[in-house]
Design a protein around this motif. Sequence first.
Motif, PDB file in Angstrom:
ATOM      1  N   ILE A 134      43.691  49.166  30.096  1.00  9.70           N
ATOM      2  CA  ILE A 134      43.932  49.553  31.298  1.00  9.70           C
ATOM      3  C   ILE A 134      44.890  50.688  31.570  1.00  9.70           C
ATOM      4  CG2 ILE A 134      44.272  48.772  33.756  1.00  9.70           C
ATOM      5  CD1 ILE A 134      43.221  46.111  33.215  1.00  9.70           C
ATOM      6  N   GLN A 135      46.139  50.534  30.743  1.00 12.48           N
ATOM      7  CA  GLN A 135      47.073  51.374  31.069  1.00 12.48           C
ATOM      8  C   GLN A 135      46.733  52.686  30.103  1.00 12.48           C
ATOM      9  OE1 GLN A 135      50.617  49.544  29.405  1.00 12.48           O
ATOM     10  NE2 GLN A 135      50.922  48.468  31.217  1.00 12.48           N
ATOM     11  N   ALA A 136      45.894  52.596  29.337  1.00 15.19           N
ATOM     12  CA  ALA A 136      45.454  54.076  28.830  1.00 15.19           C
ATOM     13  C   ALA A 136      44.315  54.531  29.441  1.00 15.19           C
ATOM     14  CB  ALA A 136      44.786  53.509  27.244  1.00 15.19           C
ATOM     15  N   GLY A 137      43.824  54.047  30.283  1.00 16.27           N
ATOM     16  CA  GLY A 137      42.695  54.623  31.189  1.00 16.27           C
ATOM     17  C   GLY A 137      41.225  54.652  30.702  1.00 16.27           C
ATOM     18  N   LYS A 138      41.169  53.612  29.754  1.00 18.12           N
ATOM     19  CA  LYS A 138      40.081  53.297  29.291  1.00 18.12           C
ATOM     20  C   LYS A 138      38.927  52.172  29.810  1.00 18.12           C
ATOM     21  CE  LYS A 138      41.736  54.257  24.574  1.00 18.12           C
ATOM     22  NZ  LYS A 138      41.849  53.696  23.253  1.00 18.12           N
ATOM     23  N   LEU A 139      39.716  51.529  30.605  1.00 15.76           N
ATOM     24  CA  LEU A 139      39.160  50.638  31.510  1.00 15.76           C
ATOM     25  C   LEU A 139      39.588  50.464  32.923  1.00 15.76           C
ATOM     26  CD1 LEU A 139      38.960  47.635  29.096  1.00 15.76           C
ATOM     27  CD2 LEU A 139      37.015  49.193  29.427  1.00 15.76           C
ATOM     28  N   GLN A 140      38.929  50.069  33.903  1.00 17.47           N
ATOM     29  CA  GLN A 140      39.477  49.625  35.261  1.00 17.47           C
ATOM     30  C   GLN A 140      38.995  48.263  35.639  1.00 17.47           C
ATOM     31  OE1 GLN A 140      38.659  52.670  38.451  1.00 17.47           O
ATOM     32  NE2 GLN A 140      38.352  54.201  37.033  1.00 17.47           N
ATOM     33  N   LEU A 141      39.977  47.520  36.109  1.00 13.98           N
ATOM     34  CA  LEU A 141      39.707  46.076  36.529  1.00 13.98           C
ATOM     35  C   LEU A 141      39.602  45.881  38.134  1.00 13.98           C
ATOM     36  CD1 LEU A 141      38.939  43.181  35.646  1.00 13.98           C
ATOM     37  CD2 LEU A 141      41.508  42.907  35.696  1.00 13.98           C
ATOM     38  N   LEU A 142      38.452  45.589  38.669  1.00 16.25           N
ATOM     39  CA  LEU A 142      38.361  45.555  40.081  1.00 16.25           C
ATOM     40  C   LEU A 142      38.169  44.077  40.534  1.00 16.25           C
ATOM     41  CD1 LEU A 142      36.440  48.787  40.691  1.00 16.25           C
ATOM     42  CD2 LEU A 142      38.951  48.657  40.692  1.00 16.25           C
ATOM     43  N   GLN A 143      38.761  43.731  41.770  1.00 17.77           N
ATOM     44  CA  GLN A 143      38.298  42.634  42.472  1.00 17.77           C
ATOM     45  C   GLN A 143      37.440  42.889  43.742  1.00 17.77           C
ATOM     46  OE1 GLN A 143      41.237  39.755  42.750  1.00 17.77           O
ATOM     47  NE2 GLN A 143      40.096  38.414  44.235  1.00 17.77           N
ATOM     48  N   GLU A 144      36.169  42.411  43.913  1.00 18.87           N
ATOM     49  CA  GLU A 144      35.641  42.475  45.138  1.00 18.87           C
ATOM     50  C   GLU A 144      35.084  40.970  45.532  1.00 18.87           C
ATOM     51  OE1 GLU A 144      32.312  45.396  44.465  1.00 18.87           O
ATOM     52  OE2 GLU A 144      33.510  46.916  44.037  1.00 18.87           O
ATOM     53  N   GLU A 145      35.897  40.635  46.550  1.00 14.34           N
ATOM     54  CA  GLU A 145      35.706  39.080  47.041  1.00 14.34           C
ATOM     55  C   GLU A 145      35.596  37.986  45.650  1.00 14.34           C
ATOM     56  OE1 GLU A 145      32.048  39.343  49.231  1.00 14.34           O
ATOM     57  OE2 GLU A 145      32.984  40.309  50.972  1.00 14.34           O
ATOM     58  N   ASN A 146      34.253  37.606  45.430  1.00 13.13           N
ATOM     59  CA  ASN A 146      34.229  36.742  44.418  1.00 13.13           C
ATOM     60  C   ASN A 146      33.904  37.295  43.004  1.00 13.13           C
ATOM     61  OD1 ASN A 146      35.338  34.761  46.237  1.00 13.13           O
ATOM     62  ND2 ASN A 146      33.194  34.274  46.888  1.00 13.13           N
ATOM     63  N   ARG A 147      33.941  38.546  42.891  1.00  8.27           N
ATOM     64  CA  ARG A 147      33.370  39.202  41.630  1.00  8.27           C
ATOM     65  C   ARG A 147      34.440  40.023  41.102  1.00  8.27           C
ATOM     66  NH1 ARG A 147      28.224  42.760  42.192  1.00  8.27           N
ATOM     67  NH2 ARG A 147      29.905  44.184  43.082  1.00  8.27           N
ATOM     68  N   LEU A 148      34.655  40.132  39.930  1.00  3.88           N
ATOM     69  CA  LEU A 148      35.492  40.805  38.673  1.00  3.88           C
ATOM     70  C   LEU A 148      34.722  41.524  38.091  1.00  3.88           C
ATOM     71  CD1 LEU A 148      37.691  37.721  37.451  1.00  3.88           C
ATOM     72  CD2 LEU A 148      38.244  39.151  39.478  1.00  3.88           C
ATOM     73  N   ILE A 149      35.385  43.111  38.163  1.00  2.00           N
ATOM     74  CA  ILE A 149      34.460  43.944  37.727  1.00  2.00           C
ATOM     75  C   ILE A 149      35.263  44.711  36.537  1.00  2.00           C
ATOM     76  CG2 ILE A 149      33.326  46.412  38.166  1.00  2.00           C
ATOM     77  CD1 ILE A 149      32.473  45.441  41.027  1.00  2.00           C
ATOM     78  N   ILE A 150      34.755  44.949  35.446  1.00  4.62           N
ATOM     79  CA  ILE A 150      35.379  45.827  34.522  1.00  4.62           C
ATOM     80  C   ILE A 150      34.775  46.980  34.213  1.00  4.62           C
ATOM     81  CG2 ILE A 150      36.106  45.836  31.973  1.00  4.62           C
ATOM     82  CD1 ILE A 150      36.238  42.683  31.890  1.00  4.62           C
TER      83      ILE A 150
END
Length: 293
Positions: A134-150
Amino acid sequence: MEEPEEEKRSMPAWVMTFADLMSLLMCFFVLLLSFAEIDATKFKQIAESLEQAFGVQREVPAMEIPMGTSPVFDHFSPGRPEPTLLDEVRQQTQQDDPRLKTHTAQVLAQLEQATQQQVARTAQQLAQALEQEIQAGKLQLLQEENRLIIRIEERGSFGSGSSQLSGEFQGILGDIGDSLAQVPGRISIEGHTDNIPMRSARYASNWDLSAARAASVANALLAKGAVAMDRLRISGLAETRPVQDNLTPENRAQNRRVEIVVDLEQPIAQYQAKVLSLLEQGRAEEAFQVGWQ
């Protein structure tokens, strides 16, 4: 000459009988008037109820004693009737203590808060496991209500117009698979593209390319063996769900991505059922300390 007192002529005897007859006739016509104003539908219902109550139940075998039913229990429930503007009788019964309703609302509020904390705790654990990527900018981790998105961007993961994963990113997906093995819920892998039409010898459209990239990510996760196959679903969405407009090359690059979506709806339902079960058993202290498993 004035007649004696006892010989004076009084009211004729037939007058009393006539007065009684007139009173009876008046009562009779008042009764007829009241019958004339009755609701025919209600009268029919009451008549059918009385017929059922005082008649013989024909469906009962002859060896059994015929049983009657009461029209009161057929059409009314116990309770205090309240006035209503509708042309029907409605009754309500109050069985719950208002204090119990307040307590239930408090429990539901605590349950909702504990659920959100559990989802946030899971997101934090996943973020710690993928901190370097995530820090390297290769991934993003998001939370939308009851979902986790990589969110996996095209840069560094796929070649231009290709569904072949880079060697470096295959290793990263192995780490993602280890992290997802600790997280419950169904996993959907969605492929996305920009709005520039894609046509090549291998991919006829953006639909083919987006689905192929999602399948490549799924195969990389399964190759490590950490994620069960029955948890995975793949879909190619082409350019139908952009995160940015497609007016600039930078925005189009953000739209070219693959998203690993962890749906926590089912684990949350199981978690809440477990908490409520413990509360019913009087184990309140233990109820809000349980986890997904």
